[in-house]
Design a protein around this motif. Structure first.
Motif, PDB file in Angstrom:
ATOM      1  N   THR A   1      21.091 -34.690  -4.773  1.00  0.00           N
ATOM      2  CA  THR A   1      20.006 -34.209  -5.627  1.00  0.00           C
ATOM      3  C   THR A   1      19.408 -35.375  -6.414  1.00  0.00           C
ATOM      4  O   THR A   1      19.916 -36.501  -6.384  1.00  0.00           O
ATOM      5  CB  THR A   1      20.518 -33.143  -6.613  1.00  0.00           C
ATOM      6  N   GLY A   2      18.351 -35.082  -7.137  1.00  0.00           N
ATOM      7  CA  GLY A   2      17.653 -36.108  -7.892  1.00  0.00           C
ATOM      8  C   GLY A   2      18.436 -36.676  -9.051  1.00  0.00           C
ATOM      9  O   GLY A   2      18.046 -37.701  -9.611  1.00  0.00           O
ATOM     10  N   THR A   3      19.545 -36.046  -9.424  1.00  0.00           N
ATOM     11  CA  THR A   3      20.350 -36.546 -10.538  1.00  0.00           C
ATOM     12  C   THR A   3      21.620 -37.253 -10.062  1.00  0.00           C
ATOM     13  O   THR A   3      22.341 -37.819 -10.878  1.00  0.00           O
ATOM     14  CB  THR A   3      20.739 -35.388 -11.464  1.00  0.00           C
ATOM     15  N   GLN A   4      21.883 -37.229  -8.770  1.00  0.00           N
ATOM     16  CA  GLN A   4      23.085 -37.861  -8.247  1.00  0.00           C
ATOM     17  C   GLN A   4      22.806 -39.296  -7.789  1.00  0.00           C
ATOM     18  O   GLN A   4      21.679 -39.633  -7.416  1.00  0.00           O
ATOM     19  CB  GLN A   4      23.639 -37.062  -7.061  1.00  0.00           C
TER      20      GLN A   4
ATOM     21  N   GLY B   1      21.157 -47.224   4.726  1.00  0.00           N
ATOM     22  CA  GLY B   1      21.673 -46.055   5.418  1.00  0.00           C
ATOM     23  C   GLY B   1      22.685 -45.350   4.551  1.00  0.00           C
ATOM     24  O   GLY B   1      23.090 -45.852   3.499  1.00  0.00           O
ATOM     25  N   GLY B   2      23.092 -44.169   4.985  1.00  0.00           N
ATOM     26  CA  GLY B   2      24.066 -43.397   4.234  1.00  0.00           C
ATOM     27  C   GLY B   2      23.435 -42.234   3.494  1.00  0.00           C
ATOM     28  O   GLY B   2      22.253 -41.921   3.684  1.00  0.00           O
ATOM     29  N   PRO B   3      24.210 -41.559   2.637  1.00  0.00           N
ATOM     30  CA  PRO B   3      23.665 -40.441   1.857  1.00  0.00           C
ATOM     31  C   PRO B   3      22.451 -40.884   1.046  1.00  0.00           C
ATOM     32  O   PRO B   3      22.360 -42.049   0.637  1.00  0.00           O
ATOM     33  CB  PRO B   3      24.843 -40.048   0.955  1.00  0.00           C
ATOM     34  N   HIS B   4      21.551 -39.948   0.810  1.00  0.00           N
ATOM     35  CA  HIS B   4      20.306 -40.298   0.122  1.00  0.00           C
ATOM     36  C   HIS B   4      19.702 -39.049  -0.495  1.00  0.00           C
ATOM     37  O   HIS B   4      20.114 -37.928  -0.198  1.00  0.00           O
ATOM     38  CB  HIS B   4      19.313 -40.925   1.097  1.00  0.00           C
ATOM     39  N   ASP B   5      18.706 -39.278  -1.341  1.00  0.00           N
ATOM     40  CA  ASP B   5      18.038 -38.147  -1.988  1.00  0.00           C
ATOM     41  C   ASP B   5      17.339 -37.285  -0.950  1.00  0.00           C
ATOM     42  O   ASP B   5      16.854 -37.782   0.064  1.00  0.00           O
ATOM     43  CB  ASP B   5      17.018 -38.655  -3.015  1.00  0.00           C
ATOM     44  N   GLN B   6      17.292 -35.983  -1.229  1.00  0.00           N
ATOM     45  CA  GLN B   6      16.652 -35.058  -0.298  1.00  0.00           C
ATOM     46  C   GLN B   6      15.142 -35.256  -0.236  1.00  0.00           C
ATOM     47  O   GLN B   6      14.482 -34.804   0.703  1.00  0.00           O
ATOM     48  CB  GLN B   6      16.949 -33.621  -0.721  1.00  0.00           C
TER      49      GLN B   6
END
Length: 287
Positions: free
Chosen positions: A104-107, A118-123
């Protein structure tokens, strides 16, 4: 009464005088004194020609190397038989990352590279329609743009002059699936990112910049979400007021690179109008 010899001398004198008059004329036109004059030199025309030749030479000096660089870069265009031309570019780092891991935008994400590629990212992805951000940009949004096939140029604002920054910007402006932003604290003056690929460089004039862009921008063999949009709306991501760059280290609650605790989103939305107005709200898959 003159003698015969006097008459002969008189005639000779007259003949000499007449011959002298003829020598002073050509076809009835008086001959120019002091010898023939040179032709008038067209200095104005010559000067204009010199200026034109100089301009052509200057253009050639400036443009020919650019055309040569572009032609050289085209050798790195992807194809069925050469799906990752970046492997021939010296210095490119390649890693495999899982896709569609959204926060999310706060994480924040505990990225393993800086800048991440690469890797996890904002939606919500950062606008990447040839967008040049004047300041830093939240990395979680920029990484999502890479997942859509964009190339992200990051630079150290303390290592480059305004002219050097403008040189980089000229490679981005007007080019879809390109974005550029400052990255304070970067360990090299310039760093290029595409999904799973990175190239760090010391010079904005390095020909590998164009090679990297040619090889990886919208290279359908190398990014996960082929056909995904790079456009955004002000309600989803406003390029005039983007989430700022955060220079502080991620905290203990940061999402790990493994994406542990995140359910992969297999329903990635490609139309920005479908995204929620509040970027902090999670995307709810459509049944």
């Amino acid at each position: 009464m003159p003698s015969g010899s006097d008459k002969s001398g008189s005639k000779s004198a007259k003949a000499i005088k007449a011959a002298g008059k003829k020598s002073k004329t050509k076809g009835g036109v008086p001959a120019r004194s002091g010898g023939a004059r040179g032709r008038n030199v067209p200095w104005l025309t010559i000067g204009a020609a010199v200026v034109v030749i100089g301009l052509i030479a200057a253009l050639a000096i400036n443009l020919i190397p650019k055309y040569q660089d572009r032609a050289e870069a085209q050798r790195f265009a992807p194809s069925e038989s050469n799906q990752d031309p970046s492997t021939a570019i010296e210095g490119v780092q390649i890693q495999q990352y899982p896709a569609a891991l959204h926060v999310t935008g706060t994480q924040r994400v505990a990225y393993d590279q800086s800048p991440p590629f690469g890797g996890p990212h904002d939606q919500i992805w950062a606008n990447c329609m040839g967008t040049v951000y004047p300041d830093g940009l939240r990395t979680e949004n920029a990484v999502h743009s890479l997942e859509h096939g964009a190339v992200w140029i990051a630079y150290d604002p303390d290592a480059l002059s305004e002219d050097q920054i403008a040189t980089l910007a000229s490679k981005v402006e007007g080019q879809q699936y390109m974005l550029m932003s400052a990255y304070p604290g970067l360990d090299s003056p310039v760093s290029l990112q595409s999904w799973g690929h990175q190239l760090k460089l010391d010079s904005v004039d390095d020909p590998r910049i164009d090679q990297f862009i040619t090889a990886l921008r919208l290279n359908r063999f190398q990014y996960p979400e082929v056909g995904a949009s790079c456009s955004t709306t002000p309600q989803t991501f406003d390029p005039d007021n983007p989430p700022p760059f955060d220079p502080t280290p991620p905290g203990a609650d940061a999402v790990p690179m493994s994406g542990e605790g995140i359910t992969p989103d297999s329903t990635e939305l490609t139309d920005p109008m479908q995204l929620p107005a509040d970027p902090a709200q999670p995307v709810v898959p459509t049944p």
